[in-house]
Design a protein around this motif. Structure first.
Motif, PDB file in Angstrom:
ATOM      1  N   LYS A  82      16.529  34.753 -38.942  1.00 39.77           N
ATOM      2  CA  LYS A  82      16.057  35.884 -39.757  1.00 39.77           C
ATOM      3  C   LYS A  82      15.526  37.001 -38.874  1.00 39.77           C
ATOM      4  O   LYS A  82      15.825  38.180 -39.082  1.00 39.77           O
ATOM      5  N   ALA A  83      14.757  36.644 -37.856  1.00 38.08           N
ATOM      6  CA  ALA A  83      14.247  37.659 -36.926  1.00 38.08           C
ATOM      7  C   ALA A  83      15.380  38.310 -36.147  1.00 38.08           C
ATOM      8  O   ALA A  83      15.372  39.529 -35.902  1.00 38.08           O
ATOM      9  N   TYR A  84      16.372  37.508 -35.759  1.00 34.99           N
ATOM     10  CA  TYR A  84      17.519  38.032 -35.006  1.00 34.99           C
ATOM     11  C   TYR A  84      18.312  39.025 -35.846  1.00 34.99           C
ATOM     12  O   TYR A  84      18.734  40.072 -35.349  1.00 34.99           O
ATOM     13  N   ARG A  85      18.503  38.713 -37.128  1.00 37.07           N
ATOM     14  CA  ARG A  85      19.317  39.584 -37.972  1.00 37.07           C
ATOM     15  C   ARG A  85      18.617  40.874 -38.332  1.00 37.07           C
ATOM     16  O   ARG A  85      19.242  41.794 -38.859  1.00 37.07           O
ATOM     17  N   ARG A  86      17.344  40.966 -38.056  1.00 41.01           N
ATOM     18  CA  ARG A  86      16.667  42.257 -38.157  1.00 41.01           C
ATOM     19  C   ARG A  86      17.071  43.156 -36.992  1.00 41.01           C
ATOM     20  O   ARG A  86      17.181  44.374 -37.134  1.00 41.01           O
ATOM     21  N   ARG A  87      17.315  42.540 -35.839  1.00 41.53           N
ATOM     22  CA  ARG A  87      17.658  43.304 -34.639  1.00 41.53           C
ATOM     23  C   ARG A  87      19.154  43.580 -34.517  1.00 41.53           C
ATOM     24  O   ARG A  87      19.561  44.476 -33.782  1.00 41.53           O
ATOM     25  N   VAL A  88      19.970  42.769 -35.211  1.00 39.34           N
ATOM     26  CA  VAL A  88      21.423  42.917 -35.161  1.00 39.34           C
ATOM     27  C   VAL A  88      21.933  42.998 -36.595  1.00 39.34           C
ATOM     28  O   VAL A  88      21.778  42.051 -37.365  1.00 39.34           O
ATOM     29  N   GLN A  89      22.536  44.116 -36.947  1.00 41.36           N
ATOM     30  CA  GLN A  89      22.951  44.351 -38.325  1.00 41.36           C
ATOM     31  C   GLN A  89      24.469  44.467 -38.433  1.00 41.36           C
ATOM     32  O   GLN A  89      25.149  44.903 -37.496  1.00 41.36           O
ATOM     33  N   LEU A  90      24.990  44.108 -39.604  1.00 43.96           N
ATOM     34  CA  LEU A  90      26.423  44.113 -39.879  1.00 43.96           C
ATOM     35  C   LEU A  90      26.780  45.263 -40.808  1.00 43.96           C
ATOM     36  O   LEU A  90      26.103  45.503 -41.806  1.00 43.96           O
ATOM     37  N   VAL A  91      27.865  45.963 -40.473  1.00 45.28           N
ATOM     38  CA  VAL A  91      28.448  46.980 -41.349  1.00 45.28           C
ATOM     39  C   VAL A  91      29.869  46.539 -41.655  1.00 45.28           C
ATOM     40  O   VAL A  91      30.698  46.418 -40.749  1.00 45.28           O
ATOM     41  N   LEU A  92      30.150  46.289 -42.936  1.00 44.31           N
ATOM     42  CA  LEU A  92      31.443  45.743 -43.329  1.00 44.31           C
ATOM     43  C   LEU A  92      32.474  46.829 -43.608  1.00 44.31           C
ATOM     44  O   LEU A  92      32.155  48.008 -43.756  1.00 44.31           O
ATOM     45  N   GLN A  93      33.729  46.375 -43.719  1.00 49.27           N
ATOM     46  CA  GLN A  93      34.865  47.274 -43.890  1.00 49.27           C
ATOM     47  C   GLN A  93      34.842  48.004 -45.228  1.00 49.27           C
ATOM     48  O   GLN A  93      35.088  49.200 -45.296  1.00 49.27           O
ATOM     49  N   ASP A  94      34.583  47.277 -46.309  1.00 50.25           N
ATOM     50  CA  ASP A  94      34.727  47.833 -47.654  1.00 50.25           C
ATOM     51  C   ASP A  94      33.355  48.155 -48.234  1.00 50.25           C
ATOM     52  O   ASP A  94      32.641  47.248 -48.674  1.00 50.25           O
ATOM     53  N   PRO A  95      32.956  49.421 -48.256  1.00 53.14           N
ATOM     54  CA  PRO A  95      31.625  49.739 -48.787  1.00 53.14           C
ATOM     55  C   PRO A  95      31.482  49.405 -50.257  1.00 53.14           C
ATOM     56  O   PRO A  95      30.393  49.069 -50.713  1.00 53.14           O
ATOM     57  N   SER A  96      32.565  49.460 -51.021  1.00 51.91           N
ATOM     58  CA  SER A  96      32.473  49.125 -52.440  1.00 51.91           C
ATOM     59  C   SER A  96      32.113  47.662 -52.630  1.00 51.91           C
ATOM     60  O   SER A  96      31.346  47.300 -53.522  1.00 51.91           O
ATOM     61  N   GLY A  97      32.690  46.792 -51.792  1.00 46.59           N
ATOM     62  CA  GLY A  97      32.369  45.378 -51.877  1.00 46.59           C
ATOM     63  C   GLY A  97      31.018  45.035 -51.287  1.00 46.59           C
ATOM     64  O   GLY A  97      30.440  43.990 -51.595  1.00 46.59           O
ATOM     65  N   SER A  98      30.492  45.900 -50.405  1.00 47.57           N
ATOM     66  CA  SER A  98      29.213  45.635 -49.757  1.00 47.57           C
ATOM     67  C   SER A  98      28.026  46.003 -50.643  1.00 47.57           C
ATOM     68  O   SER A  98      26.922  45.501 -50.429  1.00 47.57           O
ATOM     69  N   LEU A  99      28.250  46.887 -51.613  1.00 46.07           N
ATOM     70  CA  LEU A  99      27.157  47.391 -52.440  1.00 46.07           C
ATOM     71  C   LEU A  99      27.204  46.771 -53.830  1.00 46.07           C
ATOM     72  O   LEU A  99      28.269  46.703 -54.452  1.00 46.07           O
ATOM     73  N   ASN A 100      26.052  46.334 -54.309  1.00 46.67           N
ATOM     74  CA  ASN A 100      25.948  45.807 -55.668  1.00 46.67           C
ATOM     75  C   ASN A 100      26.065  46.968 -56.652  1.00 46.67           C
ATOM     76  O   ASN A 100      25.257  47.900 -56.608  1.00 46.67           O
ATOM     77  N   PRO A 101      27.053  46.944 -57.558  1.00 44.91           N
ATOM     78  CA  PRO A 101      27.230  48.076 -58.472  1.00 44.91           C
ATOM     79  C   PRO A 101      26.054  48.283 -59.418  1.00 44.91           C
ATOM     80  O   PRO A 101      25.916  49.365 -60.012  1.00 44.91           O
ATOM     81  N   ARG A 102      25.184  47.275 -59.555  1.00 42.12           N
ATOM     82  CA  ARG A 102      24.036  47.392 -60.459  1.00 42.12           C
ATOM     83  C   ARG A 102      22.786  47.909 -59.763  1.00 42.12           C
ATOM     84  O   ARG A 102      21.764  48.120 -60.400  1.00 42.12           O
ATOM     85  N   HIS A 103      22.878  48.072 -58.440  1.00 45.90           N
ATOM     86  CA  HIS A 103      21.727  48.555 -57.684  1.00 45.90           C
ATOM     87  C   HIS A 103      21.882  50.032 -57.363  1.00 45.90           C
ATOM     88  O   HIS A 103      22.976  50.491 -57.010  1.00 45.90           O
ATOM     89  N   THR A 104      20.795  50.756 -57.449  1.00 50.61           N
ATOM     90  CA  THR A 104      20.813  52.151 -57.032  1.00 50.61           C
ATOM     91  C   THR A 104      20.907  52.228 -55.509  1.00 50.61           C
ATOM     92  O   THR A 104      20.704  51.235 -54.802  1.00 50.61           O
ATOM     93  N   VAL A 105      21.172  53.422 -55.020  1.00 55.15           N
ATOM     94  CA  VAL A 105      21.205  53.633 -53.571  1.00 55.15           C
ATOM     95  C   VAL A 105      19.864  53.255 -52.950  1.00 55.15           C
ATOM     96  O   VAL A 105      19.812  52.609 -51.896  1.00 55.15           O
ATOM     97  N   TYR A 106      18.790  53.647 -53.611  1.00 57.90           N
ATOM     98  CA  TYR A 106      17.463  53.325 -53.070  1.00 57.90           C
ATOM     99  C   TYR A 106      17.298  51.816 -52.907  1.00 57.90           C
ATOM    100  O   TYR A 106      16.871  51.327 -51.853  1.00 57.90           O
ATOM    101  N   ASP A 107      17.624  51.062 -53.956  1.00 57.57           N
ATOM    102  CA  ASP A 107      17.460  49.607 -53.889  1.00 57.57           C
ATOM    103  C   ASP A 107      18.379  48.975 -52.847  1.00 57.57           C
ATOM    104  O   ASP A 107      18.010  48.001 -52.181  1.00 57.57           O
ATOM    105  N   ALA A 108      19.598  49.518 -52.722  1.00 58.22           N
ATOM    106  CA  ALA A 108      20.546  48.977 -51.735  1.00 58.22           C
ATOM    107  C   ALA A 108      20.002  49.127 -50.321  1.00 58.22           C
ATOM    108  O   ALA A 108      20.104  48.204 -49.496  1.00 58.22           O
ATOM    109  N   VAL A 109      19.421  50.287 -50.026  1.00 58.21           N
ATOM    110  CA  VAL A 109      18.903  50.529 -48.675  1.00 58.21           C
ATOM    111  C   VAL A 109      17.592  49.778 -48.454  1.00 58.21           C
ATOM    112  O   VAL A 109      17.327  49.269 -47.358  1.00 58.21           O
ATOM    113  N   ALA A 110      16.779  49.668 -49.508  1.00 51.02           N
ATOM    114  CA  ALA A 110      15.470  49.009 -49.368  1.00 51.02           C
ATOM    115  C   ALA A 110      15.573  47.492 -49.327  1.00 51.02           C
ATOM    116  O   ALA A 110      14.590  46.817 -48.982  1.00 51.02           O
TER     117      ALA A 110
END
Length: 322
Positions: A82-110
């Motif tokens: 958990k501590a390691y994944r704070r320092r190393v983050q993943l950005v996936l290919q498909d942003p539509s699949g990465s974001l929950n459609p029920r979450h606002t942008v604020y909630d997704a980032v927070a």
């Protein structure tokens, strides 16, 4: 300067069905990523590059070998991961699949801040991450949903979700593959700006050597579970040594040489051929050049050592540095 992340002797195998040999998805990899460096990991689909990236993130535990970050071996205990994944983050290919459609942008980032219980003002951190990702003014995007955004804006939200935790390394898996050509340049320019402004390191996983040319400091070309050529982006893409790299470059629109059409499909990773693992599709062997150099037998029977992950090298009996 010591590398930020190091993979040493990494092997990852998966069990096969019906008594077949295990699939050697990653079959001996050494790789370094320096602080503030962008490394492109390039290869065809199925070559093992995504499995390697997932292992570097701690999502797949290697069968053997090790991953070191900041000079310390990666621990697979839940708290350490958990501590390691704070320092190393993943950005996936498909942003539509990465974001929950029920979450606002604020909630997704927070979301990352809430998972890691980060101190400080959440609203300020989310606004800062969105602004760094190029969504300004950030407050205008807080209450929007993914379907209200363009593809490029959704990818910026995904990047902001990674940046909000202030990581040292981003692993980006085909970060612009699903975007229109007009937007790709903007996202690549954003990653370069983040490197320059924040000292952020990145491993960019891609099949596109043109993308590597535009963004990377160094390139690692992967084939059938191993890195077969490494070097600076100028060295590898201006003067490729490995026949596989030459073939990949030949199909780019700006290539000065005719396209090289590789025969067949990449071999099954559960049945890695003897000798050079590329020899069954190699245009250098097929053309008789290896035979004239007296190396055809070696290409078919003699394995090549694992590249050390730094400097200029190619795993080829004829043109490389065996």
């Amino acid at each position: 300067m010591k590398p930020l992340l190091t993979a040493s002797g990494l092997h990852i195998t998966f069990p096969a069905r019906r008594g077949a040999p295990p699939a050697r998805a990653v079959d001996g990899v050494d790789l370094d990523i320096g602080a503030g460096e962008i490394v492109a990991l390039v290869g065809e689909s199925g070559c093992g590059k995504t499995t390697l990236a997932r292992s570097l993130l701690g999502l797949v535990r290697p069968t053997s070998g090790s991953v070191t970050f900041g000079g310390a071996p990666l621990s697979y205990r839940s708290g350490a991961l958990k501590a390691y994944r704070r320092r190393v983050q993943l950005v996936l290919q498909d942003p539509s699949g990465s974001l929950n459609p029920r979450h606002t942008v604020y909630d997704a980032v927070a979301e990352g801040l809430r998972i890691h219980g980060s101190p400080g003002d959440e609203r300020t951190a989310v606004a800062s991450a969105l602004a760094r990702a190029g969504l300004r003014p950030p407050e205008r995007f807080f209450l929007r949903y993914p379907h209200e955004l363009s593809g490029g804006q959704r990818q910026r939200v995904v990047i902001a979700g990674a940046l909000v935790l202030e990581p040292e390394l981003i692993v980006a898996d085909e970060p612009v593959a699903s975007l229109d050509a007009s937007v790709r340049g903007e996202i690549l320019a954003l990653l370069l700006r983040l490197r320059d402004e924040l000292g952020l390191s990145a491993l960019v996983v891609t099949h596109d050597l043109g993308l590597a040319w535009n963004i990377a400091d160094r390139v690692a070309v992967m084939y059938l579970g191993r890195i077969v050529e490494t070097g600076t982006v100028e060295e590898v893409l201006s003067a490729p040594r490995h026949p596989y790299t030459q073939a990949l470059l030949s199909v780019l629109p700006e290539s000065p040489v005719p396209p090289v059409v590789l025969a067949g499909e990449p071999p099954d990773p559960s049945r890695v051929p003897p000798g050079c693992r590329f020899h069954a599709r190699c245009q250098v062997l097929a053309s008789g050049e290896a035979d004239r150099a007296g190396l055809a037998s070696a290409c078919r029977t003699r394995d090549l050592p694992v590249l050390d992950g730094r400097g200029r090298a190619a795993a080829c009996h004829v043109h490389g540095t065996p």
